[in-house]
Design a protein around this motif. Structure first.
Motif, PDB file in Angstrom:
ATOM      1  N   GLN A 316       0.791  -1.094  -0.187  1.00 42.08           N
ATOM      2  CA  GLN A 316       0.140   0.035  -0.075  1.00 42.08           C
ATOM      3  C   GLN A 316       0.782   1.315  -0.117  1.00 42.08           C
ATOM      4  N   TYR A 319       1.768   2.210  -3.481  1.00 44.05           N
ATOM      5  CA  TYR A 319       0.726   2.636  -4.164  1.00 44.05           C
ATOM      6  C   TYR A 319       0.998   4.212  -3.676  1.00 44.05           C
ATOM      7  N   HIS A 337      -4.572   8.455   0.354  1.00 42.44           N
ATOM      8  CA  HIS A 337      -4.376   7.153   0.573  1.00 42.44           C
ATOM      9  C   HIS A 337      -3.643   6.656   2.161  1.00 42.44           C
ATOM     10  N   HIS A 341      -5.466   4.557   4.529  1.00 40.95           N
ATOM     11  CA  HIS A 341      -4.770   3.672   4.928  1.00 40.95           C
ATOM     12  C   HIS A 341      -4.747   3.515   6.386  1.00 40.95           C
ATOM     13  N   GLY A 397     -10.923   2.957   1.064  1.00 36.84           N
ATOM     14  CA  GLY A 397      -9.924   2.665   0.104  1.00 36.84           C
ATOM     15  C   GLY A 397     -10.453   2.868  -1.546  1.00 36.84           C
ATOM     16  N   SER A 400      -9.543   6.284  -2.250  1.00 37.58           N
ATOM     17  CA  SER A 400      -8.146   6.658  -2.506  1.00 37.58           C
ATOM     18  C   SER A 400      -7.484   5.892  -3.526  1.00 37.58           C
ATOM     19  N   LYS A 401      -7.633   4.593  -3.382  1.00 39.95           N
ATOM     20  CA  LYS A 401      -6.823   3.769  -4.405  1.00 39.95           C
ATOM     21  C   LYS A 401      -7.298   3.906  -5.915  1.00 39.95           C
ATOM     22  N   GLY A 476     -12.650   7.878   3.545  1.00 38.92           N
ATOM     23  CA  GLY A 476     -12.442   8.266   2.225  1.00 38.92           C
ATOM     24  C   GLY A 476     -13.545   9.261   1.528  1.00 38.92           C
TER      25      GLY A 476
END
Lengths: 629, 99
Positions: A316, A319, A337, A341, A397, A400-401, A476
């Motif tokens: 992560q 990322y 993130h 996270h 997530g 952000s991801k 998020g």
């Protein structure tokens, strides 16, 4: 209320508490943990007050600088100890103190039976103080102090149970890997000083347009090296798995709130350096992509629940590093993130700790199974974190991801396709290994040993987990509400600067593709781990074997770095023994031999002294006579 | 009378003194030889004083006598003490300091 003075208090309070608890010793055993927790919560309150005050101010007045004292004034080098609280710092301050406080509360129960609980809490506070100094320093040198403090605190905490030699070794490994990165940071500081004559963020930023591209590249590469050490990125990632030797709350703290986020902070804080050098940015992207795949692959093969989560952190953070190599908008997504996270990974680590708490400190997932029946709260909070890390909407997530994957795809040229696909693949593997963790731990048949009686953890442990789970659900959504975080960070990282790239694929289609890949990973893992053998299968593919061995990173380090290093030390030692010591001892021997001979002249006979004297006198007279002649 | 005869005598006395110091073991004899050398020097002083018509040499010889007297006092005391403790007046036996 004067907000500037409170900034120093943020660092001073936990530092004071750590010192107090360590100095008082056993006298503080009964109240040390409560005190440390209250201190941590009070720093969170201060952070919150600062945030609210900052929110009220106009955008351009939000950054505050607190000048503490003149620190280094030597020749051209003028460094003051000063703190900078801006939009980026405050985001970190809230994450560190908020998640940190929850971990403090959790640790009260988790460490209840440890006779050294007070020392543990002192170190936790030290960790918080060092990390706050790291994110609040206004120059690279101030940051460096916090950077080293974080390294020290992590060393102390990873090796907290240092009566076990393996754990002490793990602590040293983490420390040494971090030292390699630290060299990068100190070199970066030196480059900054020689090139710009200043080591403050503002000074470097102002000097960037006039600097040569080589200098900027060097600076960027050294900063990246520093970040790889602290954030466990390729090629310095090997310490993170062993760092699981520390008590589980420490793992949560290291992975979510402090330590590994420092590297991402450093890159984002130095955004002006990376914006000015596309090569440095490419390096960042490469490191990020390698690490996110590396970590994900390692995660698929680990049977230790904490090590699987550690590999996941590595991935992560990969990322985040990838995102911070993608230009202005990427910095904001990296921080987003990082924050989400922080919630779900801390929640999952605390969940893992709760599972260990209920099963006599078992960490082998093959000895779990069906725990959801006995630990429902842990299962639910862990599950929410799981959904968040997978990027299932509307969990944290997802916001952000997905943004990072989309930004990667939208990078121009074929690079965009490559890193986009890599990020997508990483998401799929993430889904696979996280599902594996969930299935092996909470579902399936019970596989624990007879003497283990799984039970739910006390309220002091599940309440922090529940709070973090709520964060995993909502963070998020809240952070991206109307581009909240992107706009908030804009003055620091220029994140509203419009990307010139058009969307390669429509966002909705990309989200669907990502979800498809994730779903595929989930289903695959569910099918594959319907039956879990009690011991790890021996006959496995070469990839699994490599992943179990951390993709041979340790073996590589040993062969390429450790062995030649050892040889070098042995050679130098030999030279020291033979040449240097030989010369020194030789001179000594010579003098002592000479004096042994001369000593014989002093025979103690008065008449021989008289004879020598007379002969000398005679010779003197003769000489005088000859000269006169 | 030729002045050099006095100087020859002085040189002979000095040589005898040196020979005595170097050859004899008995501390008393060594001591006497040293006195002999001092007096040989005194004789030379007085001779030169007479030749030059000044009084400096005579004064110097008085100093020498006074110092010789002091030396006798201290030296004899040491020799007597050594003899009492070690039953020997040989200078070669008094070589303890080398160890």
């Amino acid at each position: 209320m004067n907000n500037t003075n409170l900034i120093g208090l943020l660092i001073a309070l936990p530092l004071f508490s750590a010192g107090l608890l360590l100095l008082l010793g056993k006298a503080a055993n009964s109240w040390g943990h409560i005190f440390a927790t209250l201190i941590s919560i009070s720093t969170f309150v201060i952070g919150l007050l600062e945030f609210l005050a900052m929110h009220k101010r106009a955008n351009e007045n939000r950054a505050l600088t607190d000048h503490l004292f003149e620190w280094v004034h030597v020749g051209g080098l003028q460094v003051d100890a000063a703190l900078l609280l801006d939009q980026l710092s405050i985001a970190f301050v809230l994450l560190i103190t908020g998640v940190g406080s929850l971990i403090h509360i959790y640790s009260i129960a988790y460490m209840e039976h440890d006779h050294d609980r007070r020392r543990f809490f002192a170190y936790l506070n030290l960790f918080i103080a060092a990390m706050l100094l790291l994110v609040l320093g206004n120059s690279y040198l101030n940051l460096y102090v916090g950077w080293e403090g974080v390294g020290l605190a992590s060393y102390l905490l990873i090796g907290f149970w240092n009566q076990r030699p393996a754990y002490a070794t793990a602590a040293r490994k983490a420390f040494i890997a971090n030292r390699v990165g630290d060299v990068g940071l100190s070199l970066a500081i030196m480059i900054a000083f020689t090139q710009f004559g200043s080591v403050t963020f503002d000074g470097v930023k102002a000097g960037i347009p006039h600097a040569s591209s080589a200098a900027i590249l060097g600076l960027g590469a050294m900063l990246l090296l520093a970040a790889t050490g602290k954030s466990a990125q390729f090629p310095l990632q090997s310490w993170l798995g062993d760092a699981m030797a520390g008590p589980t709350p420490v793992s949560a703290l290291i992975h979510a709130a402090t330590m590994v986020t420092a590297g991402v902070y450093l890159i984002v804080r130095s955004n002006f350096v990376f914006d000015a050098s596309s090569i440095a940015r490419t390096l960042v992207v490469i490191v990020g992509v390698i690490t996110l795949l590396f970590g994900a692959i390692i995660g698929t093969a680990k049977d230790d629940i904490k090590k699987a989560l550690a590999a996941s952190t590595m991935s992560q953070i990969g990322y985040m590093v990838l995102a911070s190599g993608l230009g202005p908008i990427g910095y904001a997504f990296a921080i987003m993130h990082l924050l989400t996270h922080g919630f779900f990974k801390a929640g999952m680590f605390l969940g893992a700790g709760s599972v260990m708490h209920g099963t006599n400190d078992q960490v082998d997932m093959r000895k779990f199974g069906n725990l959801r029946k006995y630990m429902p709260i842990t299962a639910i909070t862990f599950g929410l974190g799981y959904l968040a890390i997978l990027g299932v909407p509307p969990f944290a997530g997802f916001y952000s991801k997905d943004k990072i994957i989309a930004t990667a795809f939208n990078t121009t040229g074929t690079t965009g396709v490559i890193i986009g696909l890599a990020a997508l693949l990483g998401a799929g593997i993430t889904a696979f290994y996280m599902t594996r963790v969930i299935v092996m731990t909470f579902a399936g048949k019970a596989r624990w040993e007879d003497e283990v009686h799984p039970h739910e953890s006390p309220a002091l442990m599940w309440i922090p987990m529940a709070i973090l789970a709520i964060g995993s659900i909502s963070a998020g959504f809240l952070l991206s509400w109307g581009g909240a975080l992107v706009n908030w960070l804009a003055p620091v990282v220029n994140s509203t600067h419009l990307a010139e790239n058009k969307d390669r694929i429509s966002p909705i289609l990309l989200t669907l593709i990502t979800l498809g890949v994730v779903l595929f990973g989930v289903i695959w893992a569910v099918i594959k781990y319907r039956e879990v053998p009690e011991s790890a299968p021996e006959k496995v593919s070469i990839f699994t074997r490599a992943a179990r061995k951390d993709l041979y990173q340790d073996a590589f380090n040993e062969a390429v770095l450790m062995k030649p290093g050892n040889q070098l030390v042995l050679t130098v030692d030999e030279i020291d023994q033979k040449v240097v010591d030989g010369a020194v001892n030789g001179v000594g021997k010579m003098v002592s031999g000479l004096s042994f001979g001369i000593r014989k002249i002093q025979n103690g006979y008065v008449r021989s002294y008289a004879l020598v004297m007379s002969v000398g006198l005679l010779m003197l007279l003769l000489a005088v006579w000859l000269v006169k002649l | 009378m030729d002045i050099s005869n006095y100087l020859y005598l002085s040189a002979i006395l000095f040589t005898i003194g040196i020979a005595g110091v170097l050859i004899r073991r008995n501390a008393i004899i060594v001591f006497m030889s040293i006195e002999l050398m001092l007096n040989a020097a005194n004789l030379a002083f007085v001779t030169f004083s007479r030749t030059n018509g000044g009084l400096d040499g005579q004064v110097a010889s008085f100093f020498t006598m006074v110092i010789a007297a002091c030396e006798v006092v201290v030296g004899l005391a040491i020799i007597v003490t050594i003899y009492r403790t070690r039953r020997s007046a040989s200078v070669d036996d008094a070589s303890l300091l080398k160890r």
